[in-house]
Structure formats: structure tokens, C-alpha cells
Design a protein around this motif. Structure first.
Motif, mmCIF file in Angstrom:
data_model
loop_
_atom_site.group_PDB
_atom_site.id
_atom_site.type_symbol
_atom_site.label_atom_id
_atom_site.label_comp_id
_atom_site.label_asym_id
_atom_site.label_seq_id
_atom_site.Cartn_x
_atom_site.Cartn_y
_atom_site.Cartn_z
ATOM 1 N N ARG A 25 -1.707 -7.837 8.544
ATOM 2 C CA ARG A 25 -2.133 -7.075 7.287
ATOM 3 C C ARG A 25 -2.160 -8.198 6.092
ATOM 4 O O ARG A 25 -1.154 -8.806 5.832
ATOM 5 N N ASP A 26 -3.403 -8.229 5.651
ATOM 6 C CA ASP A 26 -3.540 -9.053 4.393
ATOM 7 C C ASP A 26 -3.595 -8.204 3.255
ATOM 8 O O ASP A 26 -4.402 -7.312 3.142
ATOM 9 N N TYR A 27 -3.020 -8.852 2.084
ATOM 10 C CA TYR A 27 -3.055 -7.929 0.953
ATOM 11 C C TYR A 27 -4.080 -8.966 -0.167
ATOM 12 O O TYR A 27 -3.668 -10.066 -0.399
ATOM 13 N N ALA A 28 -5.036 -8.390 -0.888
ATOM 14 C CA ALA A 28 -5.737 -8.891 -1.939
ATOM 15 C C ALA A 28 -5.590 -8.022 -3.274
ATOM 16 O O ALA A 28 -5.299 -6.848 -3.381
ATOM 17 N N ARG A 29 -5.286 -9.016 -4.227
ATOM 18 C CA ARG A 29 -4.824 -8.221 -5.608
ATOM 19 C C ARG A 29 -5.701 -9.327 -6.778
ATOM 20 O O ARG A 29 -5.711 -10.593 -6.692
ATOM 21 N N ILE A 30 -6.620 -8.585 -7.297
ATOM 22 C CA ILE A 30 -7.641 -8.929 -8.553
ATOM 23 C C ILE A 30 -7.081 -8.398 -9.659
ATOM 24 O O ILE A 30 -7.315 -6.929 -9.897
ATOM 25 N N SER A 31 -6.380 -9.183 -10.505
ATOM 26 C CA SER A 31 -5.911 -8.841 -11.799
ATOM 27 C C SER A 31 -6.869 -9.194 -13.177
ATOM 28 O O SER A 31 -7.740 -9.858 -13.144
ATOM 29 N N ALA A 66 -5.934 -4.294 -2.664
ATOM 30 C CA ALA A 66 -6.680 -3.967 -1.648
ATOM 31 C C ALA A 66 -5.839 -4.312 -0.247
ATOM 32 O O ALA A 66 -5.400 -5.730 -0.319
ATOM 33 N N THR A 67 -5.822 -3.367 0.804
ATOM 34 C CA THR A 67 -5.048 -4.028 2.128
ATOM 35 C C THR A 67 -5.747 -3.979 3.126
ATOM 36 O O THR A 67 -6.628 -3.050 3.320
ATOM 37 N N PHE A 68 -5.941 -5.056 4.069
ATOM 38 C CA PHE A 68 -6.729 -5.032 5.015
ATOM 39 C C PHE A 68 -6.183 -5.214 6.466
ATOM 40 O O PHE A 68 -5.188 -5.980 6.545
ATOM 41 N N LEU A 69 -6.322 -4.381 7.485
ATOM 42 C CA LEU A 69 -5.792 -4.845 8.825
ATOM 43 C C LEU A 69 -6.873 -5.593 9.465
ATOM 44 O O LEU A 69 -8.273 -5.317 9.639
#
Length: 378
Positions: free
Chosen positions: A187-193, A246-249
Motif C-alpha cells: 500500500r503506497d501513499y501519495a500526498r500533494i500539498s 491518494a492511496t494505491f494498492l
């Protein structure tokens, strides 16, 4: 001292048929989501404790996990058995989450409990040590699993399986087998601020990422890269903070495949800050443990498929199997099961579910007797 015969083992299981059914019914009647299985965990742990197991609750930093140990009368090997009790987090049309036992965890709880009690009944002849691991949070998409991690992987990371000689995990399936391959998952997590803009024609970084994110989801194979969650959060005034999460599997045959998919994601969302979750590893079966399980199926009067198709999903039992000689056991039913559906929940709660529980109990008991009484590395 004589060894336990197959007929003795099977007779001991039959004396625990009522236990298999009662534990299964309790779990179905108390559906609880990942890391919230307080009633089910306590019920199964208490059943084992009353049968003579030494129970440690809250192990591995998980309030609803436990470890229950029974020492046999003779020297031998240590065999661990996984028991599950969390419910599927079913998403309803209105967006609500309902705990539903549509994945066979009721029969697993009943079957493993019956096997554990049968082995306790045979303690006077039993070799080695039986350890039952109550593992919460099997369902990867449940909110508790997303927030805290999956039970079997966490138990492995916490060192709870150190010193074990074999690990057994049984699940209702289409065929009688030991799985040889499953997918890896991360599970990877992306964060765009960035900021919110109320001016026409201006897209700040979080809003500008929506289009490439949608294009990415359309381009990538959905069974390998899944957009699990996405949401925006922020203030509503000009120039105030805005964040896209956003969270990706990510699924693949191995770690390298996961890394390759992750590289594609990172290239498409260049402005994102990324965080990787812990990897769910693929299963690694052991030949000697598999042979013991195959012999157990035959002793129970069932067939055994020695070359099964790969599992099309990931399971955190893979993390345990990377540390301990192991077998992920499929206990089959003609026609299989309708997993993760309301119809499947009715199947598992009915007579077929009870038979699955007893099938699991028989195979687990017979396999455990064989493995405790002989080295698994020969």
C-alpha cells in the motif's frame, strides 16, 4: 509411549464437533471489523484457555490478538496454527460499511478451535508444542487494517513466530491443496500539498493532479494497481491550504514488480510526497510441511491437488511463510464459495460452513500430529 494414530486423531476431532459449530456461530453472530474483534477474540481465547492452553492476550501490540500454547507429553516440534475472526468490511450502496462474515472466517475459527481442543484431548500422547495464534485484521481493505496493518504480518514483524518449526493456515477454498504461489502487495501513499484558488483558470498542484491521476487509473491494469482511496481536504478561502491524498494498492509477482509499478506512479505524480507501506509478501510453501498436509488430507478421506493454480490475490500469511516452514491450506468445496457477497455469507453460516469447519479441524489436527512428531526439515 505410542504415537497418535490417524483414527485416534479423527475420533478426537469428532468429539469437538459441537465446539466447531458453537464457535462458528458465535463469530457469525458477532461480526466485528479489523482490530475491533474484542468479543470474538475473547471468546476463542477463552475456549482454548478452558481446554488447558496458556493464553497471552494483546500480543504483538494488537489488543485483539492472542497466543495460546499447549505443551505435549513428549519432546517434539513446535507447530503454529492461525485462527481468524474478523469480518469483511462490506461497502453498501449508501457508502456505509457493514461487518459481514462472507469470507469463511467463521468456519476457520470453529475449525481451528475444534482442532486445538482435539489436540488438547490427545495431550497425553502428543509430541512437541501447539501454538494457536489469534490474528486480527485479515481483510486488507477494512479501515482498521488500513490504519494499523494486518494481523499475520504484524505478528511476524513482532517476532511472535520466532522458534516455531511449522506454520499452518487453513481457509475454505475450491480445492483441497497447499498454495504454492500468491501475489505480493504493498500500500503506497501519495500526498500533494498546495493552496486553494478561487480564481478561474488557475489550478494549484492538488487540483492539477486530478487529471493525470484519472488518466493513470485508466492506463494501469486495475488488478495490479488499484486506486484504493482519494480525497481532498483543505480550507475554503483564497490562498489557504489544500491537500490531495491518494492511496494505491500495488500487486505483483515479487518485490521487483511492485517497485516497477511504484516507479510509474511516481513519474505520473511528480509533485507528490510518497510513503510506502509494509510489503505483504508472497507465500513460500515448504515441501515437508506440504507433504504432511497432503498425507492429512488422504487420512481424512479427501483428495489433494498437488499442483494448484496460483492465488490471484495477496495474503499476509506470506510474511509468516517467509520466516517459518509453512503451508497455506485450501479446504475445498465442490463449486467453491461466493466470497465477499451476501450469498457467500449465507453459505458460510449454513450447513456447508459447518462442514467446512469440520474439514478444517480434521486436516489441521492430522497435519499437526504429523509435524510435531517428526522434523519438518527432512
Amino acid at each position: 509411549m505410542s504415537r497418535i494414530s490417524d483414527s485416534e486423531a479423527l475420533e478426537a476431532v469428532e468429539t469437538q464437533a459441537a465446539t466447531a459449530r458453537s464457535v462458528m456461530r458465535f463469530v457469525h453472530d458477532h461480526a466485528e471489523l479489523a482490530h475491533e474483534e474484542h468479543q470474538c477474540s475473547e471468546h476463542v481465547a477463552t475456549v482454548l484457555e478452558r481446554a488447558g492452553y496458556r493464553v497471552e492476550r494483546g500480543v504483538g501490540g494488537m489488543p485483539t490478538a492472542f497466543r495460546a500454547t499447549l505443551n505435549g507429553a513428549r519432546p517434539g516440534r513446535s507447530v503454529g496454527m492461525v485462527v481468524l475472526y474478523d469480518a469483511v468490511a462490506a461497502i453498501r450502496p449508501d457508502g456505509s460499511i457493514a461487518p459481514v462474515h462472507s469470507c469463511g472466517h467463521g468456519p476457520i475459527a470453529g475449525g481451528v478451535s475444534a482442532a486445538a481442543l482435539a489436540l488438547a484431548k490427545l495431550r497425553g500422547k502428543l509430541a512437541g508444542r501447539i501454538v494457536v495464534y489469534g490474528c486480527p485484521a485479515d481483510e486488507i481493505h477494512a479501515p482498521g487494517t488500513v490504519a494499523h496493518g494486518s494481523g499475520k504480518a504484524l505478528s511476524a514483524a513482532a517476532g511472535l513466530w520466532d522458534g516455531m518449526d511449522a506454520a499452518l493456515y487453513a481457509h475454505p477454498e475450491f480445492i483441497n491443496t497447499v498454495s504454492k504461489q500468491s501475489l505480493w502487495m504493498r500500500r503506497d501513499y501519495a500526498r500533494i500539498s498546495g493552496q486553494r484558488s478561487l480564481k478561474p483558470g488557475i489550478l494549484t498542484a492538488p487540483m492539477a493532479a486530478l487529471r493525470p491521476l484519472a488518466e493513470l487509473v485508466e492506463k494501469l491494469p486495475p488488478d495490479q494497481v488499484m486506486l484504493e482511496q482519494m480525497h481532498l481536504e483543505g480550507d475554503v478561502e483564497e490562498g489557504t491550504g489544500l491537500v490531495l491524498n491518494a492511496t494505491f494498492l500495488i500487486f505483483a509477482l515479487d518485490q521487483a514488480g511492485i517497485d516497477a509499478h511504484a516507479k510509474t506512479l511516481r513519474a505520473a505524480l511528480k509533485d507528490a510526497a510518497w510513503r510506502e507501506g509494509a510489503a505483504i509478501q508472497g507465500v513460500r510453501p515448504d515441501e515437508a510441511v506440504t507433504a504432511a498436509v497432503a498425507a492429512a488430507f488422504r487420512a481424512a478421506g479427501r483428495d489433494f491437488v498437488g499442483d494448484p493454480p496460483p492465488l490471484p490475490f495477496a495474503t499476509d500469511f506470506g510474511n509468516i511463510s517467509q520466516l517459518v516452514p509453512a503451508a497455506l491450506i485450501g479446504v475445498g468445496r465442490p463449486g467453491g464459495w461466493k466470497f465477499h457477497t451476501d450469498e457467500g455469507a449465507r453459505e458460510f453460516a449454513g450447513p456447508d460452513g459447518e462442514e467446512a469447519a469440520l474439514g478444517i479441524a480434521r486436516v489441521m489436527t492430522l497435519a499437526a500430529v504429523r509435524l510435531t512428531d517428526s522434523p519438518v526439515d527432512q
